[in-house]
Design a protein around this motif. Sequence first.
Motif, mmCIF file in Angstrom:
data_model
loop_
_atom_site.group_PDB
_atom_site.id
_atom_site.type_symbol
_atom_site.label_atom_id
_atom_site.label_comp_id
_atom_site.label_asym_id
_atom_site.label_seq_id
_atom_site.Cartn_x
_atom_site.Cartn_y
_atom_site.Cartn_z
ATOM 1 N N GLY A 156 5.887 -4.894 2.948
ATOM 2 C CA GLY A 156 6.538 -4.225 1.828
ATOM 3 C C GLY A 156 6.095 -4.811 0.508
ATOM 4 O O GLY A 156 5.854 -4.092 -0.470
ATOM 5 N N PHE A 157 5.962 -6.134 0.467
ATOM 6 C CA PHE A 157 5.530 -6.822 -0.746
ATOM 7 C C PHE A 157 4.128 -6.387 -1.149
ATOM 8 O O PHE A 157 3.862 -6.090 -2.316
ATOM 9 C CB PHE A 157 5.597 -8.339 -0.550
ATOM 10 N N VAL A 158 3.215 -6.331 -0.188
ATOM 11 C CA VAL A 158 1.831 -5.935 -0.483
ATOM 12 C C VAL A 158 1.801 -4.496 -0.997
ATOM 13 O O VAL A 158 1.141 -4.204 -2.007
ATOM 14 C CB VAL A 158 0.924 -6.099 0.756
ATOM 15 N N LEU A 159 2.516 -3.606 -0.325
ATOM 16 C CA LEU A 159 2.560 -2.218 -0.792
ATOM 17 C C LEU A 159 3.172 -2.155 -2.191
ATOM 18 O O LEU A 159 2.662 -1.443 -3.068
ATOM 19 C CB LEU A 159 3.348 -1.339 0.173
ATOM 20 N N GLY A 160 4.228 -2.902 -2.413
ATOM 21 C CA GLY A 160 4.856 -2.941 -3.727
ATOM 22 C C GLY A 160 3.905 -3.446 -4.807
ATOM 23 O O GLY A 160 3.864 -2.909 -5.911
ATOM 24 N N CYS A 161 3.143 -4.478 -4.478
ATOM 25 C CA CYS A 161 2.154 -4.997 -5.444
ATOM 26 C C CYS A 161 1.131 -3.923 -5.787
ATOM 27 O O CYS A 161 0.765 -3.745 -6.955
ATOM 28 C CB CYS A 161 1.438 -6.211 -4.868
ATOM 29 N N MET A 162 0.666 -3.207 -4.774
ATOM 30 C CA MET A 162 -0.327 -2.163 -5.019
ATOM 31 C C MET A 162 0.279 -1.030 -5.854
ATOM 32 O O MET A 162 -0.367 -0.516 -6.772
ATOM 33 C CB MET A 162 -0.888 -1.652 -3.701
ATOM 34 N N ILE A 163 1.510 -0.650 -5.555
ATOM 35 C CA ILE A 163 2.181 0.390 -6.339
ATOM 36 C C ILE A 163 2.375 -0.094 -7.775
ATOM 37 O O ILE A 163 2.095 0.634 -8.726
ATOM 38 C CB ILE A 163 3.519 0.797 -5.688
ATOM 39 N N GLY A 164 2.847 -1.330 -7.925
ATOM 40 C CA GLY A 164 3.044 -1.893 -9.259
ATOM 41 C C GLY A 164 1.760 -1.929 -10.059
ATOM 42 O O GLY A 164 1.746 -1.616 -11.251
ATOM 43 N N ARG A 165 0.698 -2.288 -9.409
ATOM 44 C CA ARG A 165 -0.610 -2.335 -10.085
ATOM 45 C C ARG A 165 -1.077 -0.938 -10.463
ATOM 46 O O ARG A 165 -1.569 -0.722 -11.563
ATOM 47 C CB ARG A 165 -1.610 -3.018 -9.159
ATOM 48 N N CYS A 166 -0.895 0.015 -9.546
ATOM 49 C CA CYS A 166 -1.318 1.392 -9.818
ATOM 50 C C CYS A 166 -0.469 2.049 -10.898
ATOM 51 O O CYS A 166 -0.946 2.948 -11.597
ATOM 52 C CB CYS A 166 -1.254 2.228 -8.541
ATOM 53 N N MET A 167 0.768 1.607 -11.041
ATOM 54 C CA MET A 167 1.658 2.195 -12.045
ATOM 55 C C MET A 167 1.150 1.947 -13.468
ATOM 56 O O MET A 167 1.574 2.629 -14.393
ATOM 57 C CB MET A 167 3.084 1.669 -11.878
ATOM 58 N N HIS A 168 0.243 1.008 -13.629
ATOM 59 C CA HIS A 168 -0.366 0.783 -14.942
ATOM 60 C C HIS A 168 -1.310 1.923 -15.309
ATOM 61 O O HIS A 168 -1.599 2.139 -16.482
ATOM 62 C CB HIS A 168 -1.139 -0.539 -14.982
ATOM 63 N N PHE A 169 -1.814 2.644 -14.292
ATOM 64 C CA PHE A 169 -2.829 3.668 -14.517
ATOM 65 C C PHE A 169 -2.387 5.074 -14.125
ATOM 66 O O PHE A 169 -2.918 6.044 -14.635
ATOM 67 C CB PHE A 169 -4.102 3.321 -13.727
ATOM 68 N N ILE A 214 1.373 8.406 -7.199
ATOM 69 C CA ILE A 214 1.175 7.305 -6.244
ATOM 70 C C ILE A 214 1.929 7.599 -4.951
ATOM 71 O O ILE A 214 1.375 7.485 -3.854
ATOM 72 C CB ILE A 214 1.639 5.967 -6.847
ATOM 73 N N LEU A 215 3.195 7.983 -5.078
ATOM 74 C CA LEU A 215 4.002 8.273 -3.893
ATOM 75 C C LEU A 215 3.481 9.503 -3.153
ATOM 76 O O LEU A 215 3.487 9.541 -1.921
ATOM 77 C CB LEU A 215 5.468 8.453 -4.275
ATOM 78 N N LYS A 216 3.019 10.489 -3.890
ATOM 79 C CA LYS A 216 2.478 11.700 -3.268
ATOM 80 C C LYS A 216 1.257 11.384 -2.399
ATOM 81 O O LYS A 216 1.053 11.997 -1.356
ATOM 82 C CB LYS A 216 2.113 12.709 -4.358
ATOM 83 N N SER A 217 0.470 10.412 -2.823
ATOM 84 C CA SER A 217 -0.736 10.077 -2.060
ATOM 85 C C SER A 217 -0.476 9.073 -0.936
ATOM 86 O O SER A 217 -1.289 8.953 -0.024
ATOM 87 C CB SER A 217 -1.823 9.555 -2.991
ATOM 88 N N THR A 218 0.637 8.347 -0.979
ATOM 89 C CA THR A 218 0.888 7.348 0.067
ATOM 90 C C THR A 218 1.943 7.778 1.090
ATOM 91 O O THR A 218 1.869 7.388 2.251
ATOM 92 C CB THR A 218 1.322 6.007 -0.537
ATOM 93 N N LEU A 219 2.922 8.555 0.685
ATOM 94 C CA LEU A 219 4.019 8.899 1.590
ATOM 95 C C LEU A 219 3.639 9.768 2.790
ATOM 96 O O LEU A 219 4.207 9.586 3.861
ATOM 97 C CB LEU A 219 5.169 9.546 0.819
#
Length: 172
Positions: A89-102, A108-113
Amino acid sequence: MIRNIGYIIILFIFYFIGGLFGIFSGVNDSRTTELVESSSSNSNILFDLQPYERFVFIFKNNMIVSIKSLIFGTFSLGIFPIIFIFYNGFVLGCMIGRCMHFLPLRLILKSTLPHSFEFIGIIIFSYIGFVLSVCLFLKKMTHKVSTLIYYVLTAIIIIFIAAIIESYVSMS
């Protein structure tokens, strides 16, 4: 029906908490950046593969993760899967957090869920590891073997379908 659903709920809670920690942790922190970049490099390799090769890679990886969670869960009284689930969960959260900058969160959720339900299969394997650890600890079977086999087959089918969706739909 799954007995002791409390353990499964605990796993989902730890996954969610890990994701929140990942999103809100310092994504600019060098350790977090290295973690995200190492995970991203594996994802970049997947895009270079043909869909069938991608499917095999993803399915095999998720099955290895699931079996490790089952085995380590069996010998740790279910503690390892909780830590492991939190970390994922932490790794996914880090990736989401990083992607939220761009990108917007919706994208993001549409492409991962669509393919993230593979996680349910991994949770089921973790649950089986917990059940087996209780059986070893109590020295008696708490579930029928046929029920555990049913859980394993269900988890494999879920992971299989998720790998197909990820390989042929999400990444195409």
